[in-house]
Design a protein around this motif. Structure first.
Motif, PDB file in Angstrom:
ATOM      1  N   TRP A  53       0.460   9.171 -11.239  1.00  0.00           N
ATOM      2  CA  TRP A  53      -0.846   9.685 -10.806  1.00  0.00           C
ATOM      3  C   TRP A  53      -1.841   8.536 -10.633  1.00  0.00           C
ATOM      4  O   TRP A  53      -2.543   8.456  -9.629  1.00  0.00           O
ATOM      5  CB  TRP A  53      -1.371  10.692 -11.827  1.00  0.00           C
ATOM      6  CG  TRP A  53      -2.829  10.991 -11.665  1.00  0.00           C
ATOM      7  CD1 TRP A  53      -3.865  10.485 -12.388  1.00  0.00           C
ATOM      8  CD2 TRP A  53      -3.426  11.849 -10.680  1.00  0.00           C
ATOM      9  NE1 TRP A  53      -5.065  10.977 -11.935  1.00  0.00           N
ATOM     10  CE2 TRP A  53      -4.814  11.815 -10.882  1.00  0.00           C
ATOM     11  CE3 TRP A  53      -2.912  12.644  -9.666  1.00  0.00           C
ATOM     12  CZ2 TRP A  53      -5.707  12.534 -10.100  1.00  0.00           C
ATOM     13  CZ3 TRP A  53      -3.797  13.367  -8.876  1.00  0.00           C
ATOM     14  CH2 TRP A  53      -5.173  13.312  -9.094  1.00  0.00           C
ATOM     15  N   LYS A  54      -1.891   7.637 -11.613  1.00  0.00           N
ATOM     16  CA  LYS A  54      -2.817   6.503 -11.545  1.00  0.00           C
ATOM     17  C   LYS A  54      -2.532   5.630 -10.322  1.00  0.00           C
ATOM     18  O   LYS A  54      -3.453   5.185  -9.631  1.00  0.00           O
ATOM     19  CB  LYS A  54      -2.710   5.658 -12.819  1.00  0.00           C
ATOM     20  CG  LYS A  54      -3.270   6.327 -14.061  1.00  0.00           C
ATOM     21  CD  LYS A  54      -3.037   5.454 -15.288  1.00  0.00           C
ATOM     22  CE  LYS A  54      -3.524   6.126 -16.563  1.00  0.00           C
ATOM     23  NZ  LYS A  54      -3.233   5.286 -17.758  1.00  0.00           N
ATOM     24  N   ALA A  55      -1.246   5.385 -10.066  1.00  0.00           N
ATOM     25  CA  ALA A  55      -0.856   4.563  -8.919  1.00  0.00           C
ATOM     26  C   ALA A  55      -1.234   5.240  -7.608  1.00  0.00           C
ATOM     27  O   ALA A  55      -1.675   4.585  -6.654  1.00  0.00           O
ATOM     28  CB  ALA A  55       0.644   4.280  -8.961  1.00  0.00           C
ATOM     29  N   THR A  56      -1.068   6.557  -7.554  1.00  0.00           N
ATOM     30  CA  THR A  56      -1.403   7.324  -6.345  1.00  0.00           C
ATOM     31  C   THR A  56      -2.900   7.260  -6.060  1.00  0.00           C
ATOM     32  O   THR A  56      -3.315   7.019  -4.924  1.00  0.00           O
ATOM     33  CB  THR A  56      -0.955   8.795  -6.497  1.00  0.00           C
ATOM     34  OG1 THR A  56       0.453   8.834  -6.752  1.00  0.00           O
ATOM     35  CG2 THR A  56      -1.255   9.589  -5.230  1.00  0.00           C
ATOM     36  N   ILE A  57      -3.713   7.477  -7.084  1.00  0.00           N
ATOM     37  CA  ILE A  57      -5.169   7.417  -6.922  1.00  0.00           C
ATOM     38  C   ILE A  57      -5.592   6.013  -6.491  1.00  0.00           C
ATOM     39  O   ILE A  57      -6.479   5.844  -5.635  1.00  0.00           O
ATOM     40  CB  ILE A  57      -5.879   7.814  -8.235  1.00  0.00           C
ATOM     41  CG1 ILE A  57      -5.770   9.330  -8.459  1.00  0.00           C
ATOM     42  CG2 ILE A  57      -7.342   7.405  -8.213  1.00  0.00           C
ATOM     43  CD1 ILE A  57      -6.520  10.163  -7.436  1.00  0.00           C
ATOM     44  N   LYS A  58      -4.965   4.989  -7.065  1.00  0.00           N
ATOM     45  CA  LYS A  58      -5.280   3.605  -6.711  1.00  0.00           C
ATOM     46  C   LYS A  58      -4.972   3.346  -5.237  1.00  0.00           C
ATOM     47  O   LYS A  58      -5.756   2.696  -4.526  1.00  0.00           O
ATOM     48  CB  LYS A  58      -4.476   2.647  -7.595  1.00  0.00           C
ATOM     49  CG  LYS A  58      -4.881   1.194  -7.451  1.00  0.00           C
ATOM     50  CD  LYS A  58      -4.123   0.320  -8.436  1.00  0.00           C
ATOM     51  CE  LYS A  58      -4.541  -1.149  -8.293  1.00  0.00           C
ATOM     52  NZ  LYS A  58      -3.829  -2.019  -9.267  1.00  0.00           N
ATOM     53  N   ASN A  59      -3.847   3.859  -4.749  1.00  0.00           N
ATOM     54  CA  ASN A  59      -3.466   3.687  -3.341  1.00  0.00           C
ATOM     55  C   ASN A  59      -4.409   4.444  -2.411  1.00  0.00           C
ATOM     56  O   ASN A  59      -4.765   3.958  -1.338  1.00  0.00           O
ATOM     57  CB  ASN A  59      -2.027   4.154  -3.124  1.00  0.00           C
ATOM     58  CG  ASN A  59      -1.009   3.196  -3.712  1.00  0.00           C
ATOM     59  OD1 ASN A  59      -1.273   1.998  -3.811  1.00  0.00           O
ATOM     60  ND2 ASN A  59       0.140   3.710  -4.111  1.00  0.00           N
ATOM     61  N   ILE A  60      -4.793   5.645  -2.825  1.00  0.00           N
ATOM     62  CA  ILE A  60      -5.739   6.439  -2.019  1.00  0.00           C
ATOM     63  C   ILE A  60      -7.066   5.704  -1.902  1.00  0.00           C
ATOM     64  O   ILE A  60      -7.647   5.602  -0.818  1.00  0.00           O
ATOM     65  CB  ILE A  60      -5.944   7.838  -2.643  1.00  0.00           C
ATOM     66  CG1 ILE A  60      -4.676   8.690  -2.469  1.00  0.00           C
ATOM     67  CG2 ILE A  60      -7.140   8.549  -2.008  1.00  0.00           C
ATOM     68  CD1 ILE A  60      -4.712  10.003  -3.223  1.00  0.00           C
ATOM     69  N   ASP A  61      -7.525   5.181  -3.022  1.00  0.00           N
ATOM     70  CA  ASP A  61      -8.800   4.464  -3.041  1.00  0.00           C
ATOM     71  C   ASP A  61      -8.742   3.213  -2.152  1.00  0.00           C
ATOM     72  O   ASP A  61      -9.705   2.904  -1.438  1.00  0.00           O
ATOM     73  CB  ASP A  61      -9.146   4.070  -4.475  1.00  0.00           C
ATOM     74  CG  ASP A  61     -10.560   3.532  -4.610  1.00  0.00           C
ATOM     75  OD1 ASP A  61     -11.492   4.240  -4.189  1.00  0.00           O
ATOM     76  OD2 ASP A  61     -10.730   2.412  -5.111  1.00  0.00           O
ATOM     77  N   ALA A  62      -7.607   2.517  -2.168  1.00  0.00           N
ATOM     78  CA  ALA A  62      -7.448   1.298  -1.367  1.00  0.00           C
ATOM     79  C   ALA A  62      -7.432   1.591   0.126  1.00  0.00           C
ATOM     80  O   ALA A  62      -7.849   0.763   0.940  1.00  0.00           O
ATOM     81  CB  ALA A  62      -6.167   0.575  -1.780  1.00  0.00           C
ATOM     82  N   ASN A  63      -6.939   2.776   0.496  1.00  0.00           N
ATOM     83  CA  ASN A  63      -6.821   3.142   1.910  1.00  0.00           C
ATOM     84  C   ASN A  63      -7.977   3.995   2.421  1.00  0.00           C
ATOM     85  O   ASN A  63      -8.020   4.340   3.598  1.00  0.00           O
ATOM     86  CB  ASN A  63      -5.500   3.893   2.142  1.00  0.00           C
ATOM     87  CG  ASN A  63      -4.287   2.991   2.029  1.00  0.00           C
ATOM     88  OD1 ASN A  63      -3.923   2.295   2.962  1.00  0.00           O
ATOM     89  ND2 ASN A  63      -3.660   2.987   0.859  1.00  0.00           N
TER      90      ASN A  63
END
Length: 375
Positions: A53-63
């Protein structure tokens, strides 16, 4: 291969078992059952799911890309078109958490797994399922996971329950403290008697589920229902104080989505007050607050807000628009044009601003026009 079970291993497992049993004030499961289900569910399935979940949110935020022509949302993950690209990651989280709940029904982390499931539905854009999940948590796990309730639901016996001590203090009973005023008079002031999270005890996920229910209802444009949930949370003496900040941000986003910028100002200001010691976390809500003030014609407050954003190490795009908006506000309020022109000219010479030159030159042109009008 022969497995040797050392006294040290036995001691560690015993300590973990006792600790696991003490991790909840409501779960009445026997120690051996509770320890197994808690340890396996938390340190295996939940750990993997929460990291995903943390990795997914981080990727969403980056994109994520904000449209600075409008008041940006308080959260970067509210654009369904963007988050839909991560549906496979969300499906994996749902699969892991669902499996953990089924395999370890007595685990104190079952409600936390449901939270991850609801959040995953939210990112997938299925706001109805997300809201249903968060409502389920807030009612089914109102006081956390309970062995007796689970056994009843499964039609099984629960004669081996562990009795829990009743809390010494009644959480519903108001507490007052005598406060001395500057003039020497004394008054009784009601104290915030709501619970706080404790490291040694597993806390129910109910408060977090209420915050995410507000987000899900907001995303589904069920604004009146979302406002009702916010009002309920504010009056609920079982709502954890630790979730006041997330609730304020969710409330602010609710008003921004309705373009009720006046309504968004108070929760944003309160949220920023709570974020005083977290400068990086203040950046986005500070920018949103500045935009709300600008939309309402509070230009001095807006300019102050954009200046604060520039001090908080924002992203490149946010930094550029904070500068442009400051220049725009300075021009509209009749501020010193020389300082504004100097800032814009400096920005035009920065190679990083190449794609934004049209906006920079537009502002310079507007300043020139206003100066010629005064001649």
């Amino acid at each position: 291969m022969k497995f040797s079970f050392s006294p040290y291993s036995a001691t560690v497992l015993l300590v973990l078992a006792i600790w696991a049993q003490s991790c909840s004030t409501t779960n009445h499961a026997p120690i051996h059952k509770q320890a197994y289900h808690d340890i396996t569910s938390r340190y295996n399935a939940y750990h993997n799911a929460i990291e995903k979940w943390k990795a997914t949110i981080k990727n969403i935020d980056a994109n994520h890309k904000d449209d600075y022509r409008e008041v940006i949302p308080v959260f970067s993950y509210t654009n369904a078109k963007e988050t839909a690209a991560f549906s496979s990651d969300c499906d994996d989280i749902v699969k892991r958490s669902t499996g953990a709940i089924q395999a370890h029904p007595y685990s104190n982390w079952s409600d936390d797994h449901f939270i991850l499931i609801g959040k995953s539905y939210y990112l997938k854009g299925d706001y109805e399922k997300a809201a249903q999940t968060f409502r389920y948590i807030s009612t089914k796990y109102k006081d956390g996971v309970d062995y007796i309730t689970i056994q009843k639901d499964r039609g099984k016996k629960y004669s081996d329950v562990v009795k829990k001590k009743k809390p010494k203090k009644d959480p519903n009973k108001p507490v007052y403290k005598e406060i001395k005023n500057k003039d020497g008079s004394k008054v009784l002031k009601a104290q915030d008697n709501r619970p706080k999270r404790k490291l040694e005890i597993h806390d129910p996920a109910r408060s977090e589920s209420i915050v995410w229910l507000v987000k899900a209802l907001t995303a589904a444009k069920q604004f009146s229902d979302a406002e009702a949930v916010v009002a309920y949370a504010k009056s609920d003496n079982k709502f954890y104080q630790d979730y006041d900040l997330p609730l304020l941000l969710a409330e602010a986003d609710l008003y921004v989505k309705q373009q009720n910028y006046n309504g968004a100002i108070e929760p944003l200001e309160k949220a920023l007050e709570k974020l005083k010691k977290k400068p990086r976390a203040r950046t986005r809500p500070t920018f949103v607050l500045a935009q709300c003030n600008e939309a309402l014609g509070n230009y001095a407050a807006a300019a102050k807000g954009y200046k604060a954003v520039l001090k908080a190490r924002p992203s490149y795009d946010m930094e550029f628009y904070a500068k442009i908006k400051r220049a725009n506000l300075g021009r509209r309020s009749g501020g010193g044009s020389s300082e504004i022109k100097s800032l814009l000219l400096k920005m035009s010479r920065d190679g990083k601003n190449k794609e934004y030159l049209d906006q920079i030159y537009y502002e310079l042109g507007e300043i020139s026009l206003s100066e010629s009008d005064k001649v």
